[in-house]
Enzyme design. Sequence first.
Site, PDB file in Angstrom:
ATOM      1  N   ARG A 159     -21.728 -15.572  44.505  1.00 39.51           N
ATOM      2  CA  ARG A 159     -21.798 -14.989  45.862  1.00 39.51           C
ATOM      3  C   ARG A 159     -23.223 -15.036  46.416  1.00 39.51           C
ATOM      4  NH1 ARG A 159     -19.317 -11.475  42.784  1.00 39.51           N
ATOM      5  NH2 ARG A 159     -21.321 -10.434  42.655  1.00 39.51           N
ATOM      6  N   ILE A 160     -24.222 -14.715  45.565  1.00 39.46           N
ATOM      7  CA  ILE A 160     -25.600 -14.715  46.069  1.00 39.46           C
ATOM      8  C   ILE A 160     -26.023 -16.151  46.360  1.00 39.46           C
ATOM      9  CG2 ILE A 160     -28.003 -14.118  45.569  1.00 39.46           C
ATOM     10  CD1 ILE A 160     -26.966 -11.783  43.865  1.00 39.46           C
ATOM     11  N   THR A 212     -28.408 -17.673  37.947  1.00 38.44           N
ATOM     12  CA  THR A 212     -27.331 -17.389  37.001  1.00 38.44           C
ATOM     13  C   THR A 212     -27.511 -16.015  36.339  1.00 38.44           C
ATOM     14  OG1 THR A 212     -26.217 -18.244  35.062  1.00 38.44           O
ATOM     15  CG2 THR A 212     -28.557 -18.553  35.124  1.00 38.44           C
ATOM     16  N   SER A 240     -33.185 -14.492  38.914  1.00 40.38           N
ATOM     17  CA  SER A 240     -32.051 -14.050  38.086  1.00 40.38           C
ATOM     18  C   SER A 240     -32.555 -13.057  37.043  1.00 40.38           C
ATOM     19  CB  SER A 240     -31.365 -15.256  37.437  1.00 40.38           C
ATOM     20  OG  SER A 240     -32.219 -15.935  36.543  1.00 40.38           O
ATOM     21  N   ARG A 241     -32.923 -13.548  35.876  1.00 45.51           N
ATOM     22  CA  ARG A 241     -33.513 -12.712  34.829  1.00 45.51           C
ATOM     23  C   ARG A 241     -34.562 -13.546  34.118  1.00 45.51           C
ATOM     24  NH1 ARG A 241     -31.501  -9.150  37.175  1.00 45.51           N
ATOM     25  NH2 ARG A 241     -30.096  -7.515  36.435  1.00 45.51           N
ATOM     26  N   ASP A 265     -39.424 -13.565  40.538  1.00 43.53           N
ATOM     27  CA  ASP A 265     -39.171 -12.140  40.744  1.00 43.53           C
ATOM     28  C   ASP A 265     -38.857 -11.461  39.417  1.00 43.53           C
ATOM     29  OD1 ASP A 265     -38.803  -9.808  42.314  1.00 43.53           O
ATOM     30  OD2 ASP A 265     -36.628 -10.086  42.303  1.00 43.53           O
ATOM     31  N   GLU A 270     -40.710  -7.582  31.189  1.00 45.68           N
ATOM     32  CA  GLU A 270     -41.133  -6.961  32.446  1.00 45.68           C
ATOM     33  C   GLU A 270     -41.686  -5.579  32.160  1.00 45.68           C
ATOM     34  OE1 GLU A 270     -37.882  -7.006  35.246  1.00 45.68           O
ATOM     35  OE2 GLU A 270     -37.878  -9.190  35.320  1.00 45.68           O
ATOM     36  N   HIS A 289     -39.719  -7.743  40.416  1.00 45.36           N
ATOM     37  CA  HIS A 289     -38.259  -7.593  40.349  1.00 45.36           C
ATOM     38  C   HIS A 289     -37.735  -6.770  41.540  1.00 45.36           C
ATOM     39  CE1 HIS A 289     -34.651  -7.605  37.374  1.00 45.36           C
ATOM     40  NE2 HIS A 289     -34.227  -7.541  38.616  1.00 45.36           N
ATOM     41  N   ILE A 290     -37.894  -7.344  42.725  1.00 47.72           N
ATOM     42  CA  ILE A 290     -37.528  -6.615  43.954  1.00 47.72           C
ATOM     43  C   ILE A 290     -36.342  -7.254  44.673  1.00 47.72           C
ATOM     44  CG2 ILE A 290     -39.782  -5.594  44.413  1.00 47.72           C
ATOM     45  CD1 ILE A 290     -40.151  -7.987  46.479  1.00 47.72           C
ATOM     46  N   GLY A 291     -35.543  -8.044  43.950  1.00 49.98           N
ATOM     47  CA  GLY A 291     -34.437  -8.761  44.597  1.00 49.98           C
ATOM     48  C   GLY A 291     -33.615  -7.908  45.556  1.00 49.98           C
ATOM     49  N   SER A 292     -33.231  -6.736  45.104  1.00 47.92           N
ATOM     50  CA  SER A 292     -32.346  -5.893  45.932  1.00 47.92           C
ATOM     51  C   SER A 292     -33.102  -4.719  46.549  1.00 47.92           C
ATOM     52  CB  SER A 292     -31.217  -5.352  45.055  1.00 47.92           C
ATOM     53  OG  SER A 292     -31.760  -4.563  44.014  1.00 47.92           O
TER      54      SER A 292
HETATM   55  C1  DGY Z   1     -29.536  -6.489  39.944  1.00 47.01           C
HETATM   56  O1  DGY Z   1     -28.861  -5.779  40.684  1.00 47.01           O
HETATM   57  O2  DGY Z   1     -29.117  -6.974  38.904  1.00 47.01           O
HETATM   58  C2  DGY Z   1     -30.932  -6.721  40.362  1.00 47.01           C
HETATM   59  O3  DGY Z   1     -31.605  -7.600  39.538  1.00 47.01           O
HETATM   60  C3  DGY Z   1     -31.664  -5.408  40.382  1.00 47.01           C
HETATM   61  O4  DGY Z   1     -32.611  -5.510  41.369  1.00 47.01           O
END
Ligand code: DGY
Length: 329
Positions: A159-160, A212, A240-241, A265, A270, A289-292
């Site tokens: 989806r992302i 992924t 992702s990670r 990110d 971390e 790690h600010i994706g969301s």
């Molecule tokens: C998630 O929701 O998995 C994001 O990486 C957290 O910001």
Amino acid sequence: MSKAKVYISKAIPKPAADYLEERFDCRTWDGQGAASRERLLEELAEVEGLLTASSVINQELLDRAPKLRAVSTVSVGYNHFDVQAMKERGVIGTHTPYVLDDTVADLVLGMMLSVSRRLPELDQFVKQGRWQRGVGLKEEHFFGFDVHHRTIGIIGMGRIGEAIAQRAVHGFGMKLLYTSRSAKPEVEQRFGGERRELDALLAQSDYVVLMTPLTAETKHMLREEHFRRMKPTAFFINASRGQTIEESALVKALQNGWIAGAALDVFDPEPPSPDNPLLAMTNVVTLPHIGSATAATRDDMVMLAARNLAAALLGEKPPNVVPELAHLV
Ligand code: DGY
């Protein structure tokens, strides 16, 4: 009937806290950040529900939480769940998909633009007073690379990935490549995306975007041989990670000029250690790690996590049980 006990390992916004407190007997960590591992384990003896963001849910924790029935994480990624151990104990795990897709996609486009047009580097250049007339700087000193009409390769077209494709293709006129176990006709139709094997995607993309989820299969999926396949003018973007790549291989790729730059990110570990070579590279954009991480999206994520937890504890079907544990509800 007495209310089920819930532990919240990090302060959450009031609407979600009120929602949980109306239904459960809640205790919330009231210190800085999130409760430490030690504190978390101490709190769990009587707890039936846990709301957390990144606490590792493993056998050690389950052994300390004999009454635990549900864990709700405020994240879409749930690589911190030992799903096998949870399955064996019958503990439901939920996560927060959908509500963050657009926010993460916005950031990925921002990362692409930042690294290719060198925004953080040139921001520092101006702020440090180095932009002066008559010091003989050539115009080329500020040149970057275009994003528009180049090729984006998305590894992990979920989806992302689709939200990124929407922006990249329809906003920036980019060509889309993607990897996937099977073809995605909708992606091909909406975005003109073309499926590629991983090696071909790496060789043909100007922006390689790794989206992924982290699983046993995707851990360290990009290694030295993969970065060697990329173009020397290409950028690597990881939202992702950290553990989906071998970070030392990325360092090597950047040090040797196998790729032009990276925007990250996520790291392994971390936060990254201060002597991590990536932190000293001007062609690497580094984010915590600010994706969301927008206020609105985090509020939505926390509320969704609260609803997931409430449903699980009240014997209803939570909207977002992680697939591996779906049979428990
Ligand atoms: C998630 O929701 O998995 C994001 O990486 C957290 O910001």
